[in-house]
Design an enzyme around this catalytic site. Structure first.
Site, PDB file in Angstrom:
ATOM      1  N   GLY A   5       0.784  -1.228   0.000  1.00 41.95           N
ATOM      2  CA  GLY A   5       0.000   0.000   0.000  1.00 41.95           C
ATOM      3  C   GLY A   5       0.814   1.276   0.000  1.00 41.95           C
ATOM      4  CB  SER A   6       4.227   2.275  -1.055  1.00 47.11           C
ATOM      5  OG  SER A   6       4.324   1.886  -2.402  1.00 47.11           O
ATOM      6  CG  ASN A   7       1.314   3.425  -5.765  1.00 48.89           C
ATOM      7  OD1 ASN A   7       1.720   4.465  -6.260  1.00 48.89           O
ATOM      8  ND2 ASN A   7       1.814   2.243  -6.080  1.00 48.89           N
ATOM      9  CG  ASN A  54      -4.051  -0.632 -12.435  1.00 48.28           C
ATOM     10  OD1 ASN A  54      -3.840  -0.772 -11.236  1.00 48.28           O
ATOM     11  ND2 ASN A  54      -3.384  -1.315 -13.359  1.00 48.28           N
ATOM     12  CG  HIS A  62       1.313  -1.801 -15.628  1.00 49.42           C
ATOM     13  ND1 HIS A  62       1.076  -3.062 -15.110  1.00 49.42           N
ATOM     14  CD2 HIS A  62       2.328  -1.940 -16.514  1.00 49.42           C
ATOM     15  CE1 HIS A  62       1.906  -3.919 -15.661  1.00 49.42           C
ATOM     16  NE2 HIS A  62       2.680  -3.265 -16.522  1.00 49.42           N
ATOM     17  CG  ASP A  87      -1.977  -3.910 -17.373  1.00 49.18           C
ATOM     18  OD1 ASP A  87      -2.534  -3.434 -16.367  1.00 49.18           O
ATOM     19  OD2 ASP A  87      -1.074  -4.763 -17.318  1.00 49.18           O
ATOM     20  CD  GLU A 107       4.317   2.249  -9.299  1.00 48.78           C
ATOM     21  OE1 GLU A 107       3.270   1.944  -8.740  1.00 48.78           O
ATOM     22  OE2 GLU A 107       5.214   1.428  -9.553  1.00 48.78           O
TER      23      GLU A 107
HETATM   24  C1  GRF Z   1       3.037  -0.952  -7.728  1.00 45.65           C
HETATM   25  O1  GRF Z   1       4.234  -1.132  -8.410  1.00 45.65           O
HETATM   26  C2  GRF Z   1       1.910  -0.804  -8.713  1.00 45.65           C
HETATM   27  O2  GRF Z   1       2.292  -0.177  -9.894  1.00 45.65           O
HETATM   28  C3  GRF Z   1       1.552  -2.222  -8.996  1.00 45.65           C
HETATM   29  O3  GRF Z   1       1.704  -2.891  -7.762  1.00 45.65           O
HETATM   30  C4  GRF Z   1       2.639  -2.181  -6.941  1.00 45.65           C
HETATM   31  C5  GRF Z   1       1.938  -1.884  -5.655  1.00 45.65           C
HETATM   32  O4  GRF Z   1       2.729  -1.322  -4.682  1.00 45.65           O
HETATM   33  N1  GRF Z   1       0.265  -2.302  -9.619  1.00 45.65           N
HETATM   34  P1  GRF Z   1       2.067  -0.740  -3.353  1.00 45.65           P
HETATM   35  O5  GRF Z   1       1.185  -1.825  -2.726  1.00 45.65           O
HETATM   36  O6  GRF Z   1       1.267   0.479  -3.704  1.00 45.65           O
HETATM   37  O7  GRF Z   1       3.244  -0.424  -2.464  1.00 45.65           O
END
Ligand code: GRF
Length: 207
Positions: free
Chosen positions: A16-18, A112, A114, A155, A185
């Site tokens: 969940g870093s995003n 999404n 990617h 995708d 990201e």
């Molecule tokens: C990211 O690289 C995203 O692009 C891909 O999965 C990864 C998720 O990372 N779809 P996080 O869980 O957000 O850290």
């Protein structure tokens, strides 16, 4: 009267870093037209659930294996999203592929990210480190990430944003993964979400 903020549901499966980058953007004001109102995980062990709880965001765990059919799973996922009146569904490391029936319920409402420059290294089978291993095997000199709408093609939805990073000769897949995550990201995803949230708020005539 226009809505104040777009309501965002974030779907995760892992670290969940995003999600954290999105929550940080909401906290520091750079995501000002949207608010995260729900985090759904496909795994009960996902660390992203802890990040959501720390931010006071409601969470749900919905696992496809707990349902007898795809339709039952789709209905359960839709129900929690609709109960929270989400305007935008943000996939952030979500590892399940959403069915055609599900994505058709939310046209241009699911996005999404990617970790490659789509159409390179994308589609079924390209997830996690595999994406970066493939990029390194191909010998590309730049890689990056893509934010796109989600449609019924894996995708394959309309590209909303892309940004590049350099690939260095001695990169490991892990090096490239980290560079793409932290330099691209975490930067472009909150920015695109703010733009979409702004459009949603602008188009809304709800009270
Ligand atoms: C990211 O690289 C995203 O692009 C891909 O999965 C990864 C998720 O990372 N779809 P996080 O869980 O957000 O850290």
């Amino acid at each position: 009267m226009a809505k104040k903020k777009a309501r965002i549901a974030v779907l995760i499966s892992g670290g969940g870093s995003n999600l954290q980058a999105i929550l940080d953007a909401a906290a520091n004001g750079s995501l000002s037209h949207g608010e995260v109102v729900l985090v759904v995980s496909s795994r009960d062990s996902a660390y992203g659930l802890e990040r959501a709880r720390l931010a006071g965001i409601p969470t749900a765990v919905i696992r496809s294996r707990d349902f007898a059919s795809t339709a039952d799973f789709d209905n359960a996922l839709s129900k929690v999203i609709d109960d929270h009146q989400a305007d935008l569904i943000v996939l952030a490391g979500y590892m399940s592929i959403l069915s055609e029936g599900f994505v058709k319920r939310y046209p241009q409402r699911i996005v999404n990210i990617h970790p490659s420059l789509i159409p390179a290294f994308s589609g079924e089978g390209f997830y996690g480190l595999r994406v970066h291993e493939a990029a390194l095997s191909a010998g590309v000199k730049v890689s990056g990430a893509t934010v796109h709408y989600v449609n019924e093609v894996c995708d394959g939805g309309e590209i909303l944003e892309q940004q590049t990073v350099r690939v260095f000769p001695d990169d490991s897949p892990q090096d490239l993964q980290q560079r793409v995550l932290t330099q691209v990201e975490h930067v472009i995803y909150p920015r695109v979400i703010e733009q979409l949230a702004k459009e949603i708020v602008g188009n809304s005539h709800d009270s």
